[in-house]
Design a protein around this motif. Structure first.
Motif, PDB file in Angstrom:
ATOM      1  N   MET A  59       0.839  -1.204   0.000  1.00  0.00           N
ATOM      2  CA  MET A  59       0.000   0.000   0.000  1.00  0.00           C
ATOM      3  C   MET A  59       0.873   1.252   0.000  1.00  0.00           C
ATOM      4  SD  MET A  59      -3.236   1.043   0.019  1.00  0.00           S
ATOM      5  CE  MET A  59      -4.317  -0.171   0.823  1.00  0.00           C
ATOM      6  N   ASN A  60       1.971   1.215   0.759  1.00  0.00           N
ATOM      7  CA  ASN A  60       2.882   2.351   0.791  1.00  0.00           C
ATOM      8  C   ASN A  60       3.519   2.593  -0.573  1.00  0.00           C
ATOM      9  OD1 ASN A  60       4.577   4.374   2.379  1.00  0.00           O
ATOM     10  ND2 ASN A  60       6.168   3.079   1.504  1.00  0.00           N
ATOM     11  N   TYR A  61       3.900   1.501  -1.238  1.00  0.00           N
ATOM     12  CA  TYR A  61       4.464   1.607  -2.587  1.00  0.00           C
ATOM     13  C   TYR A  61       3.465   2.279  -3.535  1.00  0.00           C
ATOM     14  CZ  TYR A  61       5.536   0.103  -7.335  1.00  0.00           C
ATOM     15  OH  TYR A  61       5.750   0.084  -8.691  1.00  0.00           O
ATOM     16  N   LEU A  62       2.224   1.834  -3.496  1.00  0.00           N
ATOM     17  CA  LEU A  62       1.188   2.407  -4.368  1.00  0.00           C
ATOM     18  C   LEU A  62       0.912   3.869  -4.021  1.00  0.00           C
ATOM     19  CD1 LEU A  62      -1.280  -0.620  -4.376  1.00  0.00           C
ATOM     20  CD2 LEU A  62       0.204   0.115  -6.262  1.00  0.00           C
ATOM     21  N   ARG A  63       0.946   4.164  -2.752  1.00  0.00           N
ATOM     22  CA  ARG A  63       0.725   5.555  -2.307  1.00  0.00           C
ATOM     23  C   ARG A  63       1.789   6.475  -2.897  1.00  0.00           C
ATOM     24  NH1 ARG A  63       1.039   7.178   4.067  1.00  0.00           N
ATOM     25  NH2 ARG A  63      -0.058   9.203   4.008  1.00  0.00           N
ATOM     26  N   THR A  64       3.020   5.992  -2.940  1.00  0.00           N
ATOM     27  CA  THR A  64       4.107   6.764  -3.540  1.00  0.00           C
ATOM     28  C   THR A  64       3.927   6.882  -5.043  1.00  0.00           C
ATOM     29  OG1 THR A  64       5.626   6.005  -1.806  1.00  0.00           O
ATOM     30  CG2 THR A  64       6.616   6.913  -3.804  1.00  0.00           C
ATOM     31  N   GLU A  65       3.555   5.776  -5.681  1.00  0.00           N
ATOM     32  CA  GLU A  65       3.364   5.753  -7.136  1.00  0.00           C
ATOM     33  C   GLU A  65       2.289   6.739  -7.595  1.00  0.00           C
ATOM     34  OE1 GLU A  65       4.736   3.532  -9.906  1.00  0.00           O
ATOM     35  OE2 GLU A  65       6.260   4.021  -8.408  1.00  0.00           O
ATOM     36  N   VAL A  79      -5.680   3.554  -3.321  1.00  0.00           N
ATOM     37  CA  VAL A  79      -6.555   2.564  -2.685  1.00  0.00           C
ATOM     38  C   VAL A  79      -7.172   1.663  -3.752  1.00  0.00           C
ATOM     39  CG1 VAL A  79      -8.624   2.207  -1.287  1.00  0.00           C
ATOM     40  CG2 VAL A  79      -7.022   4.022  -0.683  1.00  0.00           C
ATOM     41  N   SER A  80      -7.603   2.249  -4.850  1.00  0.00           N
ATOM     42  CA  SER A  80      -8.154   1.461  -5.959  1.00  0.00           C
ATOM     43  C   SER A  80      -7.098   0.536  -6.551  1.00  0.00           C
ATOM     44  CB  SER A  80      -8.702   2.391  -7.043  1.00  0.00           C
ATOM     45  OG  SER A  80      -9.766   3.165  -6.552  1.00  0.00           O
ATOM     46  N   ALA A  81      -5.867   1.035  -6.673  1.00  0.00           N
ATOM     47  CA  ALA A  81      -4.782   0.237  -7.244  1.00  0.00           C
ATOM     48  C   ALA A  81      -4.469  -0.970  -6.377  1.00  0.00           C
ATOM     49  CB  ALA A  81      -3.534   1.096  -7.420  1.00  0.00           C
TER      50      ALA A  81
END
Length: 239
Positions: free
Chosen positions: A175-181, A190-192
């Motif tokens: 989730m942290n990785y996606l938040r950065t992306e 959140v959707s990702a």
């Protein structure tokens, strides 16, 4: 003798009622909790992430009403304890501790983490998804292996995901990785988490907003905070 038996019966009833109130945080009075029993929630991170998630709706929200309170750690433990099947309840404190510490590491709101777990698996550590997702945060083994190597998290095959604390640790790293992306854009990351970053980008390229999964998570998020806020004797944090 009857009087003695009556007193014993009343004492047992009182003990049972106290236990029941503790197990249901809707009715539990938080000023009776030993809040030092668990790590304290990082309040600054909780607030900042709640603002990120709620945007303009943060003002006046139940998340805002709880600013400066410190009994959230025991609320998290109680929610986990109540939500797990009997075979997992002995791990409730370890799971709650992981939620709190890993949320602090990535500057996330631990109540949001509970909302994701509820949405993904309904707190079933052995939940299996249609596409091979495993555990509390429903992570695919290939994704878990990749993110574990990227973040230096121990990985011993897909059975790692059956361990509740390891599952949360890996899930929050992802989730942290996606938040950065997605530059902290909550609806996108959140959707990702649910549909993958490539699919989110495809929708965005078509001027379509990925909202269904995010809506479900945020509904659970809001309901959790509403129930906590109803417990109006939460302990005020001291600096």
């Amino acid at each position: 003798m009857k009087t003695k038996h009556l007193k014993i019966g009343l004492a047992l009833a009182a003990a049972t009622l106290t236990s029941a109130l503790y197990m249901n945080f809707d009715f539990f009075h938080w000023n009776t909790v030993n809040v030092s029993a668990l790590e304290v929630v990082n309040e600054a991170s909780r607030v900042e992430h709640a603002k990120e998630l709620l945007g303009r709706n943060y003002k006046g929200s139940d998340a805002q009403k709880l600013e400066g309170r410190r009994a959230l750690n025991e609320m998290i433990h109680t929610k986990v304890q109540n939500s797990l099947a009997p075979r997992w309840k002995a791990q409730a404190r370890a799971i709650a501790r992981t939620v709190i510490t890993e949320s602090a590491k990535y500057k996330m709101d631990p109540v949001f983490v509970l909302a994701v777990v509820k949405t993904e698996s309904k707190f079933n550590p052995l939940a299996l998804g249609r596409f091979g997702e495993i555990g509390l945060m429903q992570i695919k083994p290939d994704t878990a292996e990749w993110i574990s190597k990227k973040y230096g998290i121990a990985w011993n095959g897909k059975k790692t995901l059956e361990n509740p604390s390891s599952n949360i640790r890996i899930g929050l790293a992802y989730m942290n990785y996606l938040r950065t992306e997605f530059n902290g854009k909550a609806v996108k990351y959140v959707s990702a988490y649910n549909m993958g970053p490539k699919n989110v980008r495809r929708l965005l390229a078509k001027n379509m907003k990925p909202a269904e999964y995010n809506t479900r998570v945020m509904k659970n998020y809001g309901e959790l905070y509403a129930r906590i806020s109803d417990s109006n004797s939460l302990i005020v944090a001291s600096n």
